[in-house]
Each structure stands twice: as C-alpha cells, then as structure tokens.
Design a protein around this motif. Structure first.
Motif, PDB file in Angstrom:
ATOM      1  N   MET A 128      70.078 -20.180 -34.948  1.00  0.00           N
ATOM      2  CA  MET A 128      68.724 -20.652 -35.239  1.00  0.00           C
ATOM      3  C   MET A 128      67.886 -20.791 -33.972  1.00  0.00           C
ATOM      4  O   MET A 128      66.650 -20.846 -34.042  1.00  0.00           O
ATOM      5  CB  MET A 128      68.796 -21.990 -35.992  1.00  0.00           C
ATOM      6  N   ILE A 129      68.520 -20.815 -32.824  1.00  0.00           N
ATOM      7  CA  ILE A 129      67.800 -20.807 -31.548  1.00  0.00           C
ATOM      8  C   ILE A 129      67.462 -19.374 -31.131  1.00  0.00           C
ATOM      9  O   ILE A 129      66.356 -19.076 -30.675  1.00  0.00           O
ATOM     10  CB  ILE A 129      68.634 -21.496 -30.452  1.00  0.00           C
ATOM     11  N   VAL A 130      68.417 -18.463 -31.319  1.00  0.00           N
ATOM     12  CA  VAL A 130      68.259 -17.088 -30.820  1.00  0.00           C
ATOM     13  C   VAL A 130      67.281 -16.284 -31.666  1.00  0.00           C
ATOM     14  O   VAL A 130      66.499 -15.488 -31.125  1.00  0.00           O
ATOM     15  CB  VAL A 130      69.638 -16.387 -30.769  1.00  0.00           C
ATOM     16  N   VAL A 131      67.279 -16.460 -32.983  1.00  0.00           N
ATOM     17  CA  VAL A 131      66.421 -15.652 -33.856  1.00  0.00           C
ATOM     18  C   VAL A 131      64.942 -15.778 -33.488  1.00  0.00           C
ATOM     19  O   VAL A 131      64.250 -14.749 -33.339  1.00  0.00           O
ATOM     20  CB  VAL A 131      66.659 -16.011 -35.339  1.00  0.00           C
ATOM     21  N   PRO A 132      64.382 -16.981 -33.311  1.00  0.00           N
ATOM     22  CA  PRO A 132      62.965 -17.053 -32.912  1.00  0.00           C
ATOM     23  C   PRO A 132      62.691 -16.424 -31.550  1.00  0.00           C
ATOM     24  O   PRO A 132      61.619 -15.838 -31.345  1.00  0.00           O
ATOM     25  CB  PRO A 132      62.694 -18.569 -32.885  1.00  0.00           C
ATOM     26  N   ILE A 133      63.644 -16.519 -30.624  1.00  0.00           N
ATOM     27  CA  ILE A 133      63.448 -15.915 -29.304  1.00  0.00           C
ATOM     28  C   ILE A 133      63.327 -14.401 -29.430  1.00  0.00           C
ATOM     29  O   ILE A 133      62.454 -13.761 -28.817  1.00  0.00           O
ATOM     30  CB  ILE A 133      64.604 -16.295 -28.357  1.00  0.00           C
ATOM     31  N   ILE A 134      64.203 -13.783 -30.239  1.00  0.00           N
ATOM     32  CA  ILE A 134      64.142 -12.336 -30.446  1.00  0.00           C
ATOM     33  C   ILE A 134      62.818 -11.946 -31.102  1.00  0.00           C
ATOM     34  O   ILE A 134      62.158 -10.978 -30.698  1.00  0.00           O
ATOM     35  CB  ILE A 134      65.320 -11.860 -31.309  1.00  0.00           C
ATOM     36  N   ALA A 135      62.406 -12.699 -32.126  1.00  0.00           N
ATOM     37  CA  ALA A 135      61.164 -12.377 -32.833  1.00  0.00           C
ATOM     38  C   ALA A 135      59.958 -12.462 -31.906  1.00  0.00           C
ATOM     39  O   ALA A 135      59.074 -11.589 -31.938  1.00  0.00           O
ATOM     40  CB  ALA A 135      60.990 -13.318 -34.025  1.00  0.00           C
ATOM     41  N   LEU A 136      59.912 -13.489 -31.065  1.00  0.00           N
ATOM     42  CA  LEU A 136      58.789 -13.628 -30.124  1.00  0.00           C
ATOM     43  C   LEU A 136      58.799 -12.506 -29.093  1.00  0.00           C
ATOM     44  O   LEU A 136      57.742 -12.017 -28.679  1.00  0.00           O
ATOM     45  CB  LEU A 136      58.861 -14.992 -29.435  1.00  0.00           C
ATOM     46  N   THR A 137      59.983 -12.073 -28.683  1.00  0.00           N
ATOM     47  CA  THR A 137      60.088 -10.949 -27.738  1.00  0.00           C
ATOM     48  C   THR A 137      59.558  -9.668 -28.365  1.00  0.00           C
ATOM     49  O   THR A 137      58.815  -8.902 -27.721  1.00  0.00           O
ATOM     50  CB  THR A 137      61.547 -10.756 -27.291  1.00  0.00           C
ATOM     51  N   TYR A 138      59.926  -9.409 -29.615  1.00  0.00           N
ATOM     52  CA  TYR A 138      59.415  -8.223 -30.320  1.00  0.00           C
ATOM     53  C   TYR A 138      57.896  -8.293 -30.457  1.00  0.00           C
ATOM     54  O   TYR A 138      57.202  -7.274 -30.308  1.00  0.00           O
ATOM     55  CB  TYR A 138      60.044  -8.122 -31.711  1.00  0.00           C
ATOM     56  N   ARG A 139      57.383  -9.467 -30.751  1.00  0.00           N
ATOM     57  CA  ARG A 139      55.926  -9.615 -30.887  1.00  0.00           C
ATOM     58  C   ARG A 139      55.234  -9.260 -29.575  1.00  0.00           C
ATOM     59  O   ARG A 139      54.194  -8.571 -29.564  1.00  0.00           O
ATOM     60  CB  ARG A 139      55.589 -11.051 -31.307  1.00  0.00           C
ATOM     61  N   ARG A 140      55.789  -9.708 -28.467  1.00  0.00           N
ATOM     62  CA  ARG A 140      55.200  -9.414 -27.163  1.00  0.00           C
ATOM     63  C   ARG A 140      55.280  -7.910 -26.865  1.00  0.00           C
ATOM     64  O   ARG A 140      54.328  -7.330 -26.335  1.00  0.00           O
ATOM     65  CB  ARG A 140      55.936 -10.208 -26.081  1.00  0.00           C
ATOM     66  N   MET A 141      56.409  -7.274 -27.215  1.00  0.00           N
ATOM     67  CA  MET A 141      56.552  -5.842 -26.975  1.00  0.00           C
ATOM     68  C   MET A 141      55.587  -5.030 -27.837  1.00  0.00           C
ATOM     69  O   MET A 141      55.035  -4.014 -27.391  1.00  0.00           O
ATOM     70  CB  MET A 141      57.999  -5.421 -27.249  1.00  0.00           C
ATOM     71  N   ASN A 142      55.359  -5.463 -29.067  1.00  0.00           N
ATOM     72  CA  ASN A 142      54.383  -4.786 -29.920  1.00  0.00           C
ATOM     73  C   ASN A 142      52.976  -4.920 -29.366  1.00  0.00           C
ATOM     74  O   ASN A 142      52.181  -3.974 -29.429  1.00  0.00           O
ATOM     75  CB  ASN A 142      54.436  -5.349 -31.344  1.00  0.00           C
ATOM     76  N   ALA A 143      52.661  -6.104 -28.832  1.00  0.00           N
ATOM     77  CA  ALA A 143      51.336  -6.304 -28.234  1.00  0.00           C
ATOM     78  C   ALA A 143      51.138  -5.362 -27.046  1.00  0.00           C
ATOM     79  O   ALA A 143      50.047  -4.813 -26.844  1.00  0.00           O
ATOM     80  CB  ALA A 143      51.176  -7.758 -27.800  1.00  0.00           C
ATOM     81  N   ARG A 144      52.205  -5.168 -26.260  1.00  0.00           N
ATOM     82  CA  ARG A 144      52.125  -4.247 -25.121  1.00  0.00           C
ATOM     83  C   ARG A 144      51.895  -2.814 -25.602  1.00  0.00           C
ATOM     84  O   ARG A 144      51.118  -2.062 -25.018  1.00  0.00           O
ATOM     85  CB  ARG A 144      53.404  -4.342 -24.301  1.00  0.00           C
ATOM     86  N   LYS A 145      52.588  -2.428 -26.694  1.00  0.00           N
ATOM     87  CA  LYS A 145      52.382  -1.095 -27.252  1.00  0.00           C
ATOM     88  C   LYS A 145      50.955  -0.915 -27.767  1.00  0.00           C
ATOM     89  O   LYS A 145      50.355   0.158 -27.624  1.00  0.00           O
ATOM     90  CB  LYS A 145      53.393  -0.848 -28.384  1.00  0.00           C
ATOM     91  N   ASP A 146      50.407  -1.972 -28.376  1.00  0.00           N
ATOM     92  CA  ASP A 146      49.023  -1.898 -28.834  1.00  0.00           C
ATOM     93  C   ASP A 146      48.075  -1.661 -27.666  1.00  0.00           C
ATOM     94  O   ASP A 146      47.105  -0.886 -27.772  1.00  0.00           O
ATOM     95  CB  ASP A 146      48.638  -3.202 -29.549  1.00  0.00           C
ATOM     96  N   THR A 147      48.342  -2.317 -26.542  1.00  0.00           N
ATOM     97  CA  THR A 147      47.511  -2.133 -25.351  1.00  0.00           C
ATOM     98  C   THR A 147      47.588  -0.699 -24.842  1.00  0.00           C
ATOM     99  O   THR A 147      46.566  -0.072 -24.519  1.00  0.00           O
ATOM    100  CB  THR A 147      47.954  -3.108 -24.241  1.00  0.00           C
ATOM    101  N   PHE A 148      48.812  -0.146 -24.763  1.00  0.00           N
ATOM    102  CA  PHE A 148      48.990   1.242 -24.329  1.00  0.00           C
ATOM    103  C   PHE A 148      48.243   2.203 -25.247  1.00  0.00           C
ATOM    104  O   PHE A 148      47.635   3.179 -24.796  1.00  0.00           O
ATOM    105  CB  PHE A 148      50.474   1.605 -24.289  1.00  0.00           C
TER     106      PHE A 148
END
Length: 486
Positions: free
Chosen positions: A444-464
């Motif tokens: 329950m600690i790791v799942v939100p961390i992974i989800a937030l990381t994916y969100r940040r990576m998607n935001a970077r892709k949107d910028t590119f």
C-alpha cells in the motif's frame, strides 16, 4: 493513446513462432473495417475459443498446487509422519523450483507454439500430481513437490504473455480476471471435492488424501490432451478467423508496432534493468504472501474455529465464491476506467482489514467473515498488478521476460507464506497473520509511488509531444504516443 497499425494479416507472420518473414514490398489492398457490432461479435468469438480452455486449465493448475492444504486435513501429515516444519518445507520446495524455471519457461514460449507448450506442461504436471498420491514418506513428498513446481512454471506466465498477444491493453484485465478467477474458484472446488473424496478413504488401501491427488491428477492429464486439440497460437495463424478479422485484432493491439521491431536480446536486457519490473515485483510479493498464505492454510484456520474436518472443507468454499465475484467486478471497472493502481490499492485495503479481523480477539463467526476479505483482496490485487505491468512494458519479448520476473518474485512470496503458519502457533497464528499484514502494508506504500512516477513520466511525454508539434520532429515510441497506464 491507441495506435493503428496498417498492415495486412498476411504480413503479420512475425507473430508466428520461430518464423520472421519480411512484409511484402508491394502494397496490398486494405481490408474492410469492421463495424462496432461486428467487432463486438469478433471479440466474443475470440473469447469463446480462448478463454474456456485456458480458464479450465488454470482451475486444475491451482487445484493441483493448493490441494495439499485439503490433503493435510485428510491424513497426509499423519500417515507420512511429518514432524515439525516438514509440511511447510514441502510447500516451499514447490516455489523454489517454480521460481528457478519461471523465466526460462517464458522465454521458451517465444519459440515453441503456445498450442503445444501450454498443454504439454499441463500433461506433465498432471502426471506428477497423480504420482503424488502414491508417496510413502517425506523425502518422496518433497521431491514430487519440487518437480511439480518445475512442470507448472511454464503455465501462468505463459498464458499471461499469450493473452497480451491477443487483446488490446484495456480489454486485457477482464480476460485475465476470468483466467485468474479460475484459480480463485479452485479453492472452492478443492474444498467441495475433498469433502466428497473423503468418502473414498480406505478404498484400495489408500487414504482420502491419496485419492485427492490421484483423481485430480488424472483429470488434469485428460484436460491437457483435450487442450492439445483445440488451442490456437496467435491471431495471424488462427484458422477460425477470417483475414479481415485477423487484421482487426492486430490493429487493435496497441503493442503491435513496438512488438514487430524489437531485438530479442536487447529486450531481454531491457527487462532486467527496467525499474518498473522490480517495483512491480515488490507489489506482487506484497500480494502473493497473503494470497498463498490463505490458500494453503484456510482449511486449517477454519478447522481451528472448532469445526470438524468435513465442515472445514465445505466452509472453505464460500470465501472463494465471493472472491471470484469481487475479482470480476473490479476487473470490469478497471478496464472501463482504464485505471489499475486505485483498484490494486483498494484490494490491498480489503485484504488488510480481513487479516486484522483474524488476528484480533473477535468471535469465530466474525473471523470467518474476515476470511472472505482475506481471499477476495489478494486474488483481485494479483490480477491487477500483473496486467498493470503488461500495459506498461513495450516490446513483446521484454513484456514476456518482465512479467516472468514479477511472477517469479511473487512466487518467492509463496515460499514465505509456506513457512509463516507454524503448527506451534495454532490456533490464532499471530506470527503468520502479522506477517501478512506487514506485506500488505508495504504494498500500500509502493503502489501510490509507482502511480505518481507514471503520472510524472506521462507529463514529460506530453511536453515532448507539444515540442515536437512546434518543431515538426517525428517522435519514436520512447517519447511519442505511448502513455503509461496509471
């Protein structure tokens, strides 16, 4: 974002095992697009051909893996004179061999047709299960359990990979839930069958536990032989599909373009160093420890509530029925909303509540209700975490190896679960239940961390992508249209 891959089904021979022909240089006429109604009928047609047989195969797979818990109540430990932790060690040996051979098995399926590989492994583990009914002592039991792990190692991860080669990413979890629902149902069937088979106790000189292994092993071999006759390989070679239907399936799979271009060696190495694989391994282990713990010891836990052996076998079935219902409902909404992490987190929360109830001083009736949550949570979360990784790994070989690694690490959780419910801790099993709660909390600690990381990576892709529109740059899949599922 969905990718449309414009190539003919005849050009898709790279999906076939061991054959990589080049696409013809001359253009072929485009196929007629399917209407939504026709496409719906197509997926129903595919479901009917694929899902019943692989679900039945996994039902028997999980029954063969977990029926030792029912056999324990039917005299296994008494007749074989198992002392101390010998029963737990026999359980552990299955996961050791399973973990060792899981990744190699999922690599082999790249070269051996699934219609031969998956039924072949089933026939093998069915024969081993049948032999388990004739063991006479602890060393024989331990050896057969080790061999069972080798034989079963090629099935779960193999089918997981196989489904990703047929279904688009947001149709995948519902199908995987049907597949995994068979494993959840196995707990119910095992309890009911063990109750019925117990009436054969003493027939031909064999106790009830021997008949559990023999009958279920023979049934597995029979189903494996049937599967050899009816299973198909990949969309491009499926004879039950028309050329137009083949093209539709290949185009609807978001993985198709990436799958066709990957170098096998590079993809294997990429899987070994990808942070997603190892992060999701932690999530998977946080789920499989409670999953296997409740699978192997639920009949014993219920028996310690004060019920007879026969009643305990029967009472172990309803929690699994509830688990199947929750699994299918969650999978439907997860695909519909195109989200994974919230549902995985919710399933872990459900499970942790169930284990907290059972570690408390609550009345036995309340604890029995808690076992429903203990079953539903891990089985639901286990489906979500595997599909979450499958959605986010590009390249079919990388996806196969990545999922195999996660499944392998998850089975290490099974090895842990096999040793935490000790006989000296009966009837409350404080140590085992406490460890289950600890692993669920970790997830329950790791799942939100992974989800937030994916969100940040998607935001970077949107910028590119925005920058590419401004400059006219053509982006590859690394920075382009692929987006991570949250």
């Amino acid at each position: 974002m969905e990718q449309v891959v414009a190539f003919d089904s005849d050009d898709a021979q790279r999906d076939t095992v061991g054959e990589k022909t080049e696409a013809p240089s001359s253009p072929r006429p485009a196929r007629t697009p399917l209407t939504p109604k026709e496409e719906s009928r197509l997926w129903f047609k595919v479901d009917l051909r694929l899902m019943p047989i692989i679900a039945l195969m996994y039902l028997l797979c999980f029954m063969d893996r977990g029926n030792i818990g029912n056999a324990k109540l039917d005299g296994l430990t008494t007749q074989l004179k198992l002392d101390g932790n010998q029963y737990n060690i026999a359980l552990t040996l299955f996961f050791i061999s399973f973990g060792i051979f899981d990744c190699p098995a999922n690599y082999i399926i790249q070269f051996v047709p699934p219609s031969r590989w998956l039924p072949g492994t089933m026939i093998l583990w069915g024969l081993i299960m049948t032999l388990m009914g004739f063991v006479k002592n602890y060393p024989q039991l331990a050896g057969v359990r080790f061999c069972l792990g080798i034989a079963e190692s090629g099935y779960y991860s193999g089918v997981t990979y196989y489904l990703t080669m047929w279904y688009p990413k947001y149709m995948l979890q519902r199908r995987f839930a049907i597949f995994l629902g068979a494993a959840t149902s196995a707990g119910a069937f095992s309890g009911i069958l063990a109750y019925a088979i117990n009436f054969m106790n003493g027939d031909d000189g064999y106790l009830g536990w021997s008949w559990i292994f023999i009958i279920e092993g023979v049934a597995t071999v029979v189903v494996g032989c049937v599967a050899l006759l009816i299973m198909v390989d990949y969309p491009s070679t499926a004879k039950f599909l028309t050329p137009n239907e083949k093209q539709c399936i290949i185009q609807r799979r978001e993985f198709s373009e990436v799958d066709e271009k990957g170098d096998v060696t590079a993809e294997v190495l990429a899987a070994l160093v990808d942070w997603q694989v190892w992060a999701m391994s932690i999530v998977q282990m946080s789920i499989t420890v409670p999953l296997y713990g409740i699978t192997y010891f639920l009949p014993t836990i219920i028996n310690n509530f004060g019920y007879s052996t026969s009643a305990s076998q029967l009472l172990s079935a309803p929690p699994y029925v509830f688990g199947v219902i929750v699994l299918l409902v969650v999978a439907y909404f997860s695909d519909k909303m195109q989200l994974r992490s919230p549902f995985i987190f919710a399933s872990q929360l459900i499970a942790i509540v169930g284990f907290i109830i059972n570690i408390s001083d609550a009345p036995n009736g309340v604890k029995y209700f808690g076992t429903y949550l203990c079953v539903a949570g891990p089985y639901t979360g286990g489906a979500g975490s595997i599909i979450w990784l499958a959605n986010n790994l590009e390249g079919k070989c990388k996806r196969a190896i990545g999922m195999a690694i996660v499944i392998c690490m998850g089975n290490l959780g099974g090895a842990i679960a096999s040793n935490i419910f000790r006989s000296q801790d009966a009837p409350r099993y404080i140590l085992g239940l406490g460890i289950e709660i600890m692993f669920l909390g970790m997830g329950m600690i790791v799942v939100p961390i992974i989800a937030l990381t994916y969100r940040r990576m998607n935001a970077r892709k949107d910028t590119f992508e925005r920058q590419a529109v401004d400059t006219g740059e053509v982006l590859g899949t690394e920075k382009g249209s692929f987006r991570y599922t949250l």
